[in-house]
Design a protein around this motif. Sequence first.
Motif, PDB file in Angstrom:
ATOM      1  N   VAL A  85       0.839  -1.197   0.000  1.00 38.42           N
ATOM      2  CA  VAL A  85       0.000   0.000   0.000  1.00 38.42           C
ATOM      3  C   VAL A  85       0.877   1.252   0.000  1.00 38.42           C
ATOM      4  O   VAL A  85       1.846   1.341   0.762  1.00 38.42           O
ATOM      5  N   TYR A  86       0.514   2.206  -0.871  1.00 35.50           N
ATOM      6  CA  TYR A  86       1.142   3.530  -0.869  1.00 35.50           C
ATOM      7  C   TYR A  86       0.040   4.574  -0.795  1.00 35.50           C
ATOM      8  O   TYR A  86      -0.983   4.459  -1.466  1.00 35.50           O
ATOM      9  N   ASN A  90      -4.752  -9.051  -7.065  1.00 32.77           N
ATOM     10  CA  ASN A  90      -5.836  -8.088  -6.874  1.00 32.77           C
ATOM     11  C   ASN A  90      -5.228  -6.696  -6.754  1.00 32.77           C
ATOM     12  O   ASN A  90      -4.027  -6.543  -6.503  1.00 32.77           O
ATOM     13  N   HIS A  91      -6.060  -5.677  -6.920  1.00 31.75           N
ATOM     14  CA  HIS A  91      -5.572  -4.315  -6.741  1.00 31.75           C
ATOM     15  C   HIS A  91      -6.744  -3.415  -6.380  1.00 31.75           C
ATOM     16  O   HIS A  91      -7.915  -3.761  -6.564  1.00 31.75           O
ATOM     17  N   TYR A  92      -6.392  -2.224  -5.869  1.00 31.81           N
ATOM     18  CA  TYR A  92      -7.396  -1.251  -5.431  1.00 31.81           C
ATOM     19  C   TYR A  92      -6.813   0.146  -5.590  1.00 31.81           C
ATOM     20  O   TYR A  92      -5.632   0.382  -5.312  1.00 31.81           O
ATOM     21  N   LEU A  93      -7.646   1.080  -6.081  1.00 34.04           N
ATOM     22  CA  LEU A  93      -7.244   2.486  -6.172  1.00 34.04           C
ATOM     23  C   LEU A  93      -8.310   3.371  -5.565  1.00 34.04           C
ATOM     24  O   LEU A  93      -9.499   3.144  -5.774  1.00 34.04           O
ATOM     25  N   ASP A  94      -7.883   4.376  -4.848  1.00 32.83           N
ATOM     26  CA  ASP A  94      -8.751   5.480  -4.435  1.00 32.83           C
ATOM     27  C   ASP A  94      -7.925   6.744  -4.628  1.00 32.83           C
ATOM     28  O   ASP A  94      -7.268   7.230  -3.702  1.00 32.83           O
ATOM     29  N   VAL A  95      -7.923   7.255  -5.860  1.00 31.64           N
ATOM     30  CA  VAL A  95      -7.037   8.337  -6.256  1.00 31.64           C
ATOM     31  C   VAL A  95      -7.844   9.450  -6.916  1.00 31.64           C
ATOM     32  O   VAL A  95      -8.659   9.186  -7.799  1.00 31.64           O
ATOM     33  N   ASP A  96      -7.615  10.686  -6.481  1.00 29.02           N
ATOM     34  CA  ASP A  96      -8.186  11.843  -7.149  1.00 29.02           C
ATOM     35  C   ASP A  96      -7.125  12.392  -8.101  1.00 29.02           C
ATOM     36  O   ASP A  96      -6.234  13.142  -7.699  1.00 29.02           O
ATOM     37  N   PHE A  97      -7.199  11.976  -9.367  1.00 28.54           N
ATOM     38  CA  PHE A  97      -6.194  12.387 -10.340  1.00 28.54           C
ATOM     39  C   PHE A  97      -6.256  13.880 -10.610  1.00 28.54           C
ATOM     40  O   PHE A  97      -5.238  14.505 -10.919  1.00 28.54           O
ATOM     41  N   HIS A  98      -7.446  14.475 -10.523  1.00 26.50           N
ATOM     42  CA  HIS A  98      -7.577  15.908 -10.766  1.00 26.50           C
ATOM     43  C   HIS A  98      -6.790  16.693  -9.712  1.00 26.50           C
ATOM     44  O   HIS A  98      -5.962  17.555 -10.044  1.00 26.50           O
ATOM     45  N   TRP A 154      -6.784  11.163   2.051  1.00 30.97           N
ATOM     46  CA  TRP A 154      -5.753  10.205   1.689  1.00 30.97           C
ATOM     47  C   TRP A 154      -6.088   9.551   0.345  1.00 30.97           C
ATOM     48  O   TRP A 154      -7.194   9.050   0.145  1.00 30.97           O
ATOM     49  N   ASN A 155      -5.140   9.567  -0.563  1.00 26.93           N
ATOM     50  CA  ASN A 155      -5.205   8.810  -1.804  1.00 26.93           C
ATOM     51  C   ASN A 155      -4.462   7.500  -1.585  1.00 26.93           C
ATOM     52  O   ASN A 155      -3.403   7.481  -0.946  1.00 26.93           O
ATOM     53  N   THR A 156      -4.995   6.411  -2.133  1.00 25.79           N
ATOM     54  CA  THR A 156      -4.453   5.082  -1.834  1.00 25.79           C
ATOM     55  C   THR A 156      -4.333   4.246  -3.096  1.00 25.79           C
ATOM     56  O   THR A 156      -5.249   4.217  -3.925  1.00 25.79           O
ATOM     57  N   ILE A 157      -3.194   3.557  -3.227  1.00 23.23           N
ATOM     58  CA  ILE A 157      -3.071   2.467  -4.196  1.00 23.23           C
ATOM     59  C   ILE A 157      -2.643   1.226  -3.434  1.00 23.23           C
ATOM     60  O   ILE A 157      -1.816   1.287  -2.524  1.00 23.23           O
ATOM     61  N   LEU A 158      -3.226   0.096  -3.794  1.00 24.46           N
ATOM     62  CA  LEU A 158      -2.939  -1.178  -3.136  1.00 24.46           C
ATOM     63  C   LEU A 158      -2.776  -2.248  -4.199  1.00 24.46           C
ATOM     64  O   LEU A 158      -3.579  -2.327  -5.140  1.00 24.46           O
ATOM     65  N   VAL A 159      -1.752  -3.076  -4.046  1.00 26.76           N
ATOM     66  CA  VAL A 159      -1.547  -4.230  -4.916  1.00 26.76           C
ATOM     67  C   VAL A 159      -1.382  -5.459  -4.047  1.00 26.76           C
ATOM     68  O   VAL A 159      -0.569  -5.472  -3.115  1.00 26.76           O
ATOM     69  N   GLU A 160      -2.175  -6.484  -4.344  1.00 30.10           N
ATOM     70  CA  GLU A 160      -2.069  -7.779  -3.662  1.00 30.10           C
ATOM     71  C   GLU A 160      -1.325  -8.749  -4.578  1.00 30.10           C
ATOM     72  O   GLU A 160      -1.638  -8.836  -5.776  1.00 30.10           O
ATOM     73  N   THR A 161      -0.347  -9.475  -4.021  1.00 38.73           N
ATOM     74  CA  THR A 161       0.463 -10.369  -4.847  1.00 38.73           C
ATOM     75  C   THR A 161       0.712 -11.709  -4.171  1.00 38.73           C
ATOM     76  O   THR A 161       0.521 -11.866  -2.957  1.00 38.73           O
ATOM     77  N   GLU A 162       1.184 -12.654  -4.990  1.00 35.82           N
ATOM     78  CA  GLU A 162       1.754 -13.878  -4.456  1.00 35.82           C
ATOM     79  C   GLU A 162       3.080 -13.555  -3.778  1.00 35.82           C
ATOM     80  O   GLU A 162       3.658 -12.482  -3.981  1.00 35.82           O
ATOM     81  N   LYS A 163       3.586 -14.507  -2.975  1.00 30.90           N
ATOM     82  CA  LYS A 163       4.775 -14.227  -2.166  1.00 30.90           C
ATOM     83  C   LYS A 163       6.087 -14.381  -2.925  1.00 30.90           C
ATOM     84  O   LYS A 163       7.065 -13.696  -2.614  1.00 30.90           O
ATOM     85  N   ASN A 164       6.117 -15.269  -3.914  1.00 36.08           N
ATOM     86  CA  ASN A 164       7.390 -15.614  -4.545  1.00 36.08           C
ATOM     87  C   ASN A 164       7.565 -14.882  -5.874  1.00 36.08           C
ATOM     88  O   ASN A 164       6.651 -14.852  -6.702  1.00 36.08           O
TER      89      ASN A 164
END
Length: 238
Positions: A130-131, A194-202, A139-149
Amino acid sequence: MSFLTAQWKNLALFNYEIDAKILEQYIPKGTEIDIWNGKCYISLVGFMFENVKLLGLKIPFHINFEEVNLRFYVKRFENGKWKRGVVFIKEIVPKPALTIVANTIYKEHYQTLQMNHSITENKLEKVDYVYQWKIENKWNTILVETEKNPIEIEANSEAEFITEHCFGYTKVNQEKTFEYEVKHPRWQQYEVTNHYLDVDFHKTYGKRFEFLNNQKPISVMLAVGSEISVENKKRIKS
């Protein structure tokens, strides 16, 4: 001696297809848009800057920090071959001194904002990266879910195109362009589940990029990263 050395770690890359005409005013002189499979890309990238040294020296309180940037891809023909690079619309960091130096001395496009990051294992035994950055108390948020390896990045793949642009170009004005080289070994990636965004690009990048609020990325990646060095910053001759 390298201008800058560091580790770039856990690069979350949200890649969008964009009309190249939108980017025309940002293209540095001497470069042109780099296209992959008929698509013009722009990427929202979050990652960790760690063990940062400028001219071999660690700067107090500027050793480990987050960065989020919006970038697109260009190429430059020189000495009979193509150089592939990136241009940054904006780079967000939590360190005001870094922004002042980058913008005043090196004519970059940095902004200082409050930032956060986290790396956690979730209930599905996958890893969440998460960043976050804060604008106007949101708060603007980006999230990426990944495998471990980690897995290899295939040759001639979209992931290779996104991660293997090894030059940076800065548009100082209509006539002046700076070039620098970013050296690093070939990266691996984690498989994104999986992934998730909550970003106000404007609010983050201005009205020109507001359309990204309603556009889904065409791909999402998580590159492992590595040690990097920034070398040979120079003004290029068109």
